[in-house]
Write an enzyme that holds these catalytic residues in place. Sequence first.
Site, PDB file in Angstrom:
ATOM      1  CB  CYS A  17      -0.927   0.016   1.217  1.00  0.00           C
ATOM      2  SG  CYS A  17      -1.913   1.542   1.245  1.00  0.00           S
ATOM      3  CE  LYS A  70     -10.597  -4.677   3.154  1.00  0.00           C
ATOM      4  NZ  LYS A  70     -11.555  -3.685   2.684  1.00  0.00           N
ATOM      5  CB  VAL A 112      -4.188  -0.093   5.404  1.00  0.00           C
ATOM      6  CG1 VAL A 112      -4.644  -1.277   6.203  1.00  0.00           C
ATOM      7  CG2 VAL A 112      -3.853  -0.495   3.966  1.00  0.00           C
ATOM      8  CD  GLU A 143      -8.939   9.083   3.839  1.00  0.00           C
ATOM      9  OE1 GLU A 143      -8.161   9.586   3.022  1.00  0.00           O
ATOM     10  OE2 GLU A 143      -9.678   8.113   3.549  1.00  0.00           O
ATOM     11  CB  SER A 144      -2.278   8.350   4.040  1.00  0.00           C
ATOM     12  OG  SER A 144      -2.776   8.866   2.825  1.00  0.00           O
TER      13      SER A 144
END
Length: 224
Positions: free
Chosen positions: A12, A39, A52, A65-66
């Site tokens: 990811c 998951k 993720v 939320e990155s």
Amino acid sequence: MPHFKLVSFERCPYVQRSVTLLREKGVPFDIEYIDLSNKPDWFLALSPLGKVPVLVVDDETVLFESAVINEYLDAVTEGRMLPEDPLERARGRAWIELSSTFFIDVWKMQIAADAESLSEAFAGARERLTKLEEALPEDGPYFYGAELSLVDAATAPGLQRLAWMDALDPSLDAYEGLPRVKRWSDALLARESVKGSLREGTYERFLDWLDARESWVSRARRAA
Ligand SMILES: N[C@@H](CCC(=O)N[C@@H](CS)C(=O)NCC(=O)O)C(=O)O
């Protein structure tokens, strides 16, 4: 300093943004990898979107939320990776958003099943890169100049995947006419924090995954 735990999936790029930031700042953290095709229930209970990265702070508070995770991490650790000036900060956030669209372009390149889909996805990536070329400063190499910022940490995983694709299919000539983007990408991909944002063996498993999907780039590579 709070205790940080990231929940990740090994390929990811969004999680890599946070790993890059934490490594850049030398902040300790735990990371747990999950299989997104299966998951775990505990993950579904934690992650409101089932995606993720998830950051668990002090075993208690969950962030998702990155871009939001990285702004929080930047705020509570030493050093600031976005300018103080509100306009410059907002400009950085806007380009972080664009980099998420670029991630999707590069993802579509990876999963393209034929030459036409690859070229369509690549055209999208080139559109984003052309805009970035115009936004990058003359003196570089990073988005705001000499210092690494959240925009750089956010875009690096997409540039890394583009470099992988360009190496697998050199006919793409991904950086043609984009000297600032090329300089940016080279500087980012040489940084320890970016190199260490993937666990060992991920690239090899990425190649296996491309093969298993029979993606166009993988077929072209095997035919060459
Ligand atoms: N906007 C999100 C995107 C995160 C995202 O799409 N993560 C993917 C993996 S790279 C995911 O968890 N997908 C799971 C799913 O869609 O089921 C962010 O920036 O954190």
